[in-house]
Scaffold this motif. Structure first.
Motif, PDB file in Angstrom:
ATOM      1  N   ARG A   1      -5.742  11.574  -0.873  1.00  0.00           N
ATOM      2  CA  ARG A   1      -6.632  10.500  -1.337  1.00  0.00           C
ATOM      3  C   ARG A   1      -5.852   9.439  -2.124  1.00  0.00           C
ATOM      4  NH1 ARG A   1     -11.828  11.421  -5.248  1.00  0.00           N
ATOM      5  NH2 ARG A   1     -12.586   9.293  -5.151  1.00  0.00           N
ATOM      6  N   GLU A   2      -4.954   9.871  -3.013  1.00  0.00           N
ATOM      7  CA  GLU A   2      -4.150   8.932  -3.801  1.00  0.00           C
ATOM      8  C   GLU A   2      -3.224   8.114  -2.896  1.00  0.00           C
ATOM      9  OE1 GLU A   2      -3.766  11.653  -7.854  1.00  0.00           O
ATOM     10  OE2 GLU A   2      -2.351  11.936  -6.189  1.00  0.00           O
ATOM     11  N   TYR A   3      -2.584   8.799  -1.950  1.00  0.00           N
ATOM     12  CA  TYR A   3      -1.659   8.119  -1.040  1.00  0.00           C
ATOM     13  C   TYR A   3      -2.387   7.084  -0.189  1.00  0.00           C
ATOM     14  CZ  TYR A   3       2.073   7.459   2.370  1.00  0.00           C
ATOM     15  OH  TYR A   3       3.041   6.915   3.165  1.00  0.00           O
ATOM     16  N   LYS A   4      -3.550   7.452   0.318  1.00  0.00           N
ATOM     17  CA  LYS A   4      -4.332   6.519   1.132  1.00  0.00           C
ATOM     18  C   LYS A   4      -4.794   5.329   0.290  1.00  0.00           C
ATOM     19  CE  LYS A   4      -8.175   6.247   4.409  1.00  0.00           C
ATOM     20  NZ  LYS A   4      -8.154   4.834   4.301  1.00  0.00           N
ATOM     21  N   ALA A   5      -5.152   5.574  -0.970  1.00  0.00           N
ATOM     22  CA  ALA A   5      -5.570   4.473  -1.846  1.00  0.00           C
ATOM     23  C   ALA A   5      -4.430   3.478  -2.040  1.00  0.00           C
ATOM     24  CB  ALA A   5      -6.037   5.029  -3.192  1.00  0.00           C
ATOM     25  N   ILE A   6      -3.226   3.977  -2.221  1.00  0.00           N
ATOM     26  CA  ILE A   6      -2.067   3.086  -2.384  1.00  0.00           C
ATOM     27  C   ILE A   6      -1.808   2.314  -1.097  1.00  0.00           C
ATOM     28  CG2 ILE A   6       0.447   3.058  -2.660  1.00  0.00           C
ATOM     29  CD1 ILE A   6       0.100   5.194  -4.821  1.00  0.00           C
ATOM     30  N   LEU A   7      -1.828   2.997   0.031  1.00  0.00           N
ATOM     31  CA  LEU A   7      -1.604   2.320   1.311  1.00  0.00           C
ATOM     32  C   LEU A   7      -2.664   1.257   1.571  1.00  0.00           C
ATOM     33  CD1 LEU A   7      -0.564   5.247   3.690  1.00  0.00           C
ATOM     34  CD2 LEU A   7       0.899   3.592   2.510  1.00  0.00           C
ATOM     35  N   ASP A   8      -3.919   1.585   1.306  1.00  0.00           N
ATOM     36  CA  ASP A   8      -5.017   0.620   1.509  1.00  0.00           C
ATOM     37  C   ASP A   8      -4.860  -0.584   0.592  1.00  0.00           C
ATOM     38  OD1 ASP A   8      -6.056   2.273   3.433  1.00  0.00           O
ATOM     39  OD2 ASP A   8      -7.653   3.082   2.155  1.00  0.00           O
ATOM     40  N   HIS A   9      -4.492  -0.339  -0.665  1.00  0.00           N
ATOM     41  CA  HIS A   9      -4.313  -1.442  -1.613  1.00  0.00           C
ATOM     42  C   HIS A   9      -3.179  -2.351  -1.153  1.00  0.00           C
ATOM     43  CE1 HIS A   9      -4.212  -3.602  -5.416  1.00  0.00           C
ATOM     44  NE2 HIS A   9      -2.896  -3.478  -5.365  1.00  0.00           N
ATOM     45  N   CYS A  10      -2.055  -1.759  -0.781  1.00  0.00           N
ATOM     46  CA  CYS A  10      -0.909  -2.553  -0.343  1.00  0.00           C
ATOM     47  C   CYS A  10      -1.235  -3.368   0.898  1.00  0.00           C
ATOM     48  CB  CYS A  10       0.294  -1.651  -0.093  1.00  0.00           C
ATOM     49  SG  CYS A  10       0.997  -0.964  -1.597  1.00  0.00           S
TER      50      CYS A  10
ATOM     51  N   ARG B   1       6.523  -1.590  -1.269  1.00  0.00           N
ATOM     52  CA  ARG B   1       5.787  -0.697  -2.161  1.00  0.00           C
ATOM     53  C   ARG B   1       6.620  -0.257  -3.348  1.00  0.00           C
ATOM     54  NH1 ARG B   1       3.684   2.112   2.658  1.00  0.00           N
ATOM     55  NH2 ARG B   1       5.273   3.645   2.233  1.00  0.00           N
ATOM     56  N   SER B   2       7.907  -0.022  -3.155  1.00  0.00           N
ATOM     57  CA  SER B   2       8.767   0.428  -4.259  1.00  0.00           C
ATOM     58  C   SER B   2       8.785  -0.590  -5.383  1.00  0.00           C
ATOM     59  CB  SER B   2      10.200   0.669  -3.772  1.00  0.00           C
ATOM     60  OG  SER B   2      10.243   1.735  -2.877  1.00  0.00           O
ATOM     61  N   SER B   3       8.970  -1.838  -5.022  1.00  0.00           N
ATOM     62  CA  SER B   3       8.998  -2.898  -6.026  1.00  0.00           C
ATOM     63  C   SER B   3       7.651  -3.007  -6.725  1.00  0.00           C
ATOM     64  CB  SER B   3       9.359  -4.223  -5.367  1.00  0.00           C
ATOM     65  OG  SER B   3       9.315  -5.263  -6.296  1.00  0.00           O
ATOM     66  N   TRP B   4       6.578  -2.922  -5.961  1.00  0.00           N
ATOM     67  CA  TRP B   4       5.232  -3.020  -6.535  1.00  0.00           C
ATOM     68  C   TRP B   4       4.951  -1.867  -7.489  1.00  0.00           C
ATOM     69  CZ3 TRP B   4       0.987   0.302  -5.469  1.00  0.00           C
ATOM     70  CH2 TRP B   4      -0.201  -0.093  -6.081  1.00  0.00           C
ATOM     71  N   ILE B   5       5.267  -0.642  -7.071  1.00  0.00           N
ATOM     72  CA  ILE B   5       5.036   0.525  -7.930  1.00  0.00           C
ATOM     73  C   ILE B   5       5.881   0.415  -9.194  1.00  0.00           C
ATOM     74  CG2 ILE B   5       5.408   3.020  -8.110  1.00  0.00           C
ATOM     75  CD1 ILE B   5       4.531   3.187  -5.149  1.00  0.00           C
ATOM     76  N   ARG B   6       7.134  -0.007  -9.058  1.00  0.00           N
ATOM     77  CA  ARG B   6       8.014  -0.177 -10.209  1.00  0.00           C
ATOM     78  C   ARG B   6       7.430  -1.207 -11.183  1.00  0.00           C
ATOM     79  NH1 ARG B   6      12.333   0.131  -7.497  1.00  0.00           N
ATOM     80  NH2 ARG B   6      12.325  -2.010  -6.783  1.00  0.00           N
TER      81      ARG B   6
END
Length: 75
Positions: free
Chosen positions: A28-37, A45-50
Motif C-alpha cells: 500500500r505504501e509503495y503504491k501510494a508513492i508510485l501513484d503520487h510520483c 523518485r530518489s531525489s524527491w524522497i531525499r
C-alpha cells in the motif's frame, strides 16, 4: 570570450553521496508513492524522497532549536 558556467554535474561531484539508507515498504505504501510520483510527474523518485525527508528533518530541527527568548520567560 564569456566565462563558462559550471555545469550541474561538476557541482554535484563536490557533495558525493557515499551513504545509503534502505527502507522497506508494504504494498500500500509503495503504491501510494508510485501513484503520487505519477500524478505529480516526478521522474526522479530518489531525489524527491531525499528532498521530502530533508525538508522534514530541517523543519523539526528548527522547531526544536533553542529560542533567544522562550515564551514562558516573556509572561
Amino acid at each position: 570570450m564569456a566565462k563558462k558556467l559550471p555545469s550541474l554535474r561538476s557541482v554535484s561531484t563536490t557533495n558525493k553521496r557515499t551513504h545509503s539508507l534502505n527502507i522497506l515498504l508494504n504494498d500500500r505504501e509503495y503504491k501510494a508513492i508510485l501513484d503520487h510520483c505519477e500524478g505529480q510527474h516526478i521522474h526522479n523518485r530518489s531525489s524527491w524522497i531525499r528532498s521530502v525527508i530533508m525538508a522534514e528533518v530541517l523543519r523539526e530541527n528548527e522547531r526544536n532549536s533553542p529560542m533567544l527568548f522562550e515564551e514562558d520567560e516573556m509572561r
